[in-house]
Design an enzyme around this catalytic site. Structure first.
Site, PDB file in Angstrom:
ATOM      1  N   CYS A   1       0.848  -1.202   0.000  1.00 18.06           N
ATOM      2  CA  CYS A   1       0.000   0.000   0.000  1.00 18.06           C
ATOM      3  C   CYS A   1       0.886   1.255   0.000  1.00 18.06           C
ATOM      4  O   CYS A   1       1.560   1.536   0.985  1.00 18.06           O
ATOM      5  CB  CYS A   1      -0.903  -0.056   1.239  1.00 18.06           C
ATOM      6  SG  CYS A   1      -1.702   1.487   1.677  1.00 18.06           S
TER       7      CYS A   1
ATOM      8  N   CYS B 138       0.325   3.839   2.683  1.00 13.23           N
ATOM      9  CA  CYS B 138       0.797   3.336   3.981  1.00 13.23           C
ATOM     10  C   CYS B 138       2.255   3.726   4.192  1.00 13.23           C
ATOM     11  O   CYS B 138       2.657   4.138   5.287  1.00 13.23           O
ATOM     12  CB  CYS B 138       0.647   1.821   4.058  1.00 13.23           C
ATOM     13  SG  CYS B 138      -1.051   1.225   3.923  1.00 13.23           S
TER      14      CYS B 138
END
Length: 205
Positions: free
Chosen positions: A83, A86
């Site tokens: 991600c 993230c």
């Protein structure tokens, strides 16, 4: 033929009686209306209790259970090495954890990931707060709609409402929109502001 004229006294009495009846009717209508309003008025929503969990540690043996974290405010970050947003926000979580770890619990829940890749990423970012391996049912339990997702939980283990608008910032559960708001990396300023609000909400309980 002579018609007797109406007695003005009788007319006045009738008018007075009608006025009293109207006043009584209006009063009764107000009382009934108030009672109906109170009965139909929805009860204020109670804060939603956060779902419990017990998950294996990402690094090392053992598990971490939510019951071990109760009594202090809690920040949960759902993340994955795959991600990109993230990766953008993890430094903010570590920096904020360094400053607030005595007041607030932090947990990173790794989702849908290769565990070796997740461990390598955690090592690269120098993450020192607890990291656990998430189960797919957490997506339903926490109403996850994407990643990253950050959840703020009070010391009574209730989800805190977020002031972050739906079109900006991270996904935040329990928000004013009734669900998740926004998708993307949380900034450090946003994270610290939400944590300050979380601490204040927990102290006020």
């Amino acid at each position: 033929m002579f018609m007797a004229s109406e007695n003005p006294t009788d007319s006045g009495l009738q008018n007075s009686l009608w006025r009293k009846r109207i006043a009584i009717g209006v009063g009764l209508a107000l009382v009934v209306g108030t009672v109906v309003f109170l009965l139909l008025k929805p009860a204020p929503e109670r804060p939603r209790e956060a779902p419990p969990f017990s998950l294996p540690l990402l690094v090392g043996d053992g598990e971490l259970a939510s019951s071990e974290l109760e009594g202090k405010p809690l920040v949960i970050n759902f993340w994955g090495s795959w991600c990109e947003p993230c990766k953008e926000e993890l430094p903010a979580f570590q920096s904020t954890y360094d400053d607030y770890q005595d007041e607030v619990e932090f947990v990173g829940i790794n989702m849908k990931d290769n565990h070796d890749a997740a461990r390598a990423m955690a090592d690269d970012f120098g993450l020192t707060y607890p990291l656990v391996i998430g189960a797919t049912e957490l997506e339903t339990d926490f109403d996850l709609v994407g990643y990253p997702t950050t959840v703020f939980i009070t010391s009574d283990y209730e989800l805190m409402d977020s002031d972050v608008e739906p079109d900006e910032g991270p996904t935040l559960l329990g928000g004013k929109q009734g669900g998740a708001s926004g998708l993307g990396a949380i900034t450090e300023d946003e994270l610290r502001a939400e944590i300050e609000k979380l601490i204040a909400a927990s102290e006020g309980e």
